[in-house]
Design a protein around this motif. Structure first.
Motif, PDB file in Angstrom:
ATOM      1  N   TYR A 100     -16.188 -23.030  46.590  1.00 50.85           N
ATOM      2  CA  TYR A 100     -17.297 -23.931  46.955  1.00 50.85           C
ATOM      3  C   TYR A 100     -18.105 -23.302  48.083  1.00 50.85           C
ATOM      4  N   LEU A 101     -17.372 -22.692  49.022  1.00 48.25           N
ATOM      5  CA  LEU A 101     -18.044 -22.169  50.212  1.00 48.25           C
ATOM      6  C   LEU A 101     -18.879 -20.931  49.890  1.00 48.25           C
ATOM      7  N   TYR A 102     -18.345 -20.045  49.036  1.00 50.70           N
ATOM      8  CA  TYR A 102     -19.170 -18.893  48.626  1.00 50.70           C
ATOM      9  C   TYR A 102     -20.415 -19.409  47.915  1.00 50.70           C
ATOM     10  N   ALA A 103     -20.248 -20.441  47.080  1.00 50.80           N
ATOM     11  CA  ALA A 103     -21.406 -20.982  46.352  1.00 50.80           C
ATOM     12  C   ALA A 103     -22.420 -21.555  47.353  1.00 50.80           C
ATOM     13  N   ALA A 104     -21.929 -22.239  48.386  1.00 51.82           N
ATOM     14  CA  ALA A 104     -22.845 -22.797  49.402  1.00 51.82           C
ATOM     15  C   ALA A 104     -23.580 -21.665  50.125  1.00 51.82           C
ATOM     16  N   ALA A 105     -22.861 -20.585  50.436  1.00 46.95           N
ATOM     17  CA  ALA A 105     -23.500 -19.443  51.122  1.00 46.95           C
ATOM     18  C   ALA A 105     -24.552 -18.810  50.220  1.00 46.95           C
ATOM     19  N   GLU A 106     -24.254 -18.742  48.898  1.00 51.09           N
ATOM     20  CA  GLU A 106     -25.209 -18.123  47.967  1.00 51.09           C
ATOM     21  C   GLU A 106     -26.545 -18.860  47.936  1.00 51.09           C
TER      22      GLU A 106
END
Ligand code: FAQ
Length: 337
Positions: A100-106
């Motif tokens: 979820y966090l990588y997706a938020a950073a993307e």
């Protein structure tokens, strides 16, 4: 209107034109933050706000992924099927939090490949806590109780952070962390009420994990480089020291309920202030861990690099599968032409 043009700086997309940082745009952004509006991916934001978010969210994602290792180490040795199932689910959850966090950073314009590259090269930080070893089963209890407990204390306020995708990711993460904390405390409770040997294991785990858990909240406020600005932007809602104190206040009574002793001779309740006061944290140890010299830094990165390399075929297969699906989906349209 500001321009949407992006340029690449340290792998992070930033608003390109100097005009985009004009005083009016900044004032409108700050007013929205002050009004508790969520900033969304397509909204204008100062380049430094974007960089701070990419830094914090990606370090958080890396922490979740690296954090799978100390506990993953015990899945095959969990003492019962029930414990194994719970630990397996917990470690899987941590992987999900990372995603979820990588997706938020993307959503901030940085690619996942770039973020992985920063982790694997050792350039990016991840939480200091995951550079300590898990020596006994009691460490799994201590991690759930203390590490997830500290993570929740830090992350509940992040559900109100000013960047929408990060705040929304945190809501689900916190629900799962709460289950993690309870499973850890239940392990500690079982051991503390068990044989003398089991209670000694629980005490030893508390002795080793207590101080590193306090370090998770970051350097003292006076030395925290980013806190002031992040508080102004409402990325952080409390300072490092405030959250650390909240954690100590919540956790000390729990430890006493377990019948355990905290490894801090200066720990005492300040009835006037209503807080548990604690002794000095060894910040030299914290700095050494951040510099790559903790007990497990090298091992954690090596394991992560190996996992990344041996997972290459999965990424290739997923890309090939996606390409096939795209081609298949395009076929009827071509036939109709
Ligand atoms: N470890 O100016 P500040 C979890 C760095 S998730 C390593 O105060 P900031 C779940 C900091 O990055 C745990 N580095 O920085 C789980 C900065 O360096 P930089 C992770 C640290 O960002 C449980 C420098 O020191 N949680 O546990 C640490 O304002 C069980 C100066 O510090 C998050 O990431 C540290 N402990 O505040 C998984 C939460 N502390 O970037 C598996 C989100 C500081 O300039 C099993 N992050 N540094 O090179 C935050 O809330 C903040 O980023 C802080 C640091 C509070 C961590």
């Amino acid at each position: 209107m500001y321009t949407q043009a992006l340029n690449q700086q340290d792998g992070v997309a930033t608003q390109a034109t100097p005009a985009s940082e004009d005083a009016g745009a900044v004032a409108r952004f700050e007013a929205r933050v002050a009004a508790e509006d969520k900033i969304e991916p397509n909204d204008w934001m100062p380049a430094a706000y974007r960089r701070t978010l990419v830094r914090q969210i990606s370090q958080h994602a890396h922490s979740e992924i690296i954090g799978m290792q100390p506990e993953g180490n015990w899945i095959t040795r969990a003492p019962s099927l029930r414990r194994k199932a719970a630990l397996l689910a917990k470690v899987q959850d941590e992987g999900g939090h990372g995603l979820y966090l990588y997706a938020a950073a993307e959503t901030l314009g940085v690619s996942r490949e770039e973020l992985y590259a920063q982790l694997l090269s050792g350039k990016a930080k991840y939480s200091s806590i995951f550079n300590y070893p898990t020596l006994t089963w009691a460490d799994i209890g201590a991690i759930g109780w203390l590490v997830d407990g500290a993570a929740i204390m830090n992350q509940i306020p992040l559900c109100r952070t000013s960047y929408g995708p990060y705040a929304r990711a945190m809501i689900r993460v916190c629900k799962e962390e709460s289950f993690h904390q309870r499973q850890g405390y239940e392990i500690m409770l079982t051991l503390s009420r068990g044989t003398a040997e089991q209670k000694a294991m629980a005490q030893d785990a508390l002795d080793r994990w207590w101080w590193p858990s306090l370090m998770m909240f970051g350097p003292p406020d006076g030395e925290s480089q980013h806190s002031d600005q992040s508080m102004r932007w409402k990325i952080k809602r409390f300072t490092n020291d405030d959250l650390r104190q909240q954690f100590v206040d919540a956790t000390v009574p729990q430890g006493h309920h377990l019948g355990l002793t905290f490894p801090d001779p200066e720990l005492r309740f300040d009835a006037e202030g209503g807080h548990w006061r604690f002794g000095a944290i060894d910040w030299a140890e914290f700095k050494a861990v951040l510099a790559g010299n903790g007990p497990c830094n090298r091992q954690r990165l090596k394991t992560r690099r190996n996992a990344h390399e041996s997972g290459a075929w999965v990424r290739e297969a997923a890309l090939a599968h996606a390409a096939k699906r795209r081609a298949r989906a395009a076929q009827p349209a071509r036939a109709a032409e």
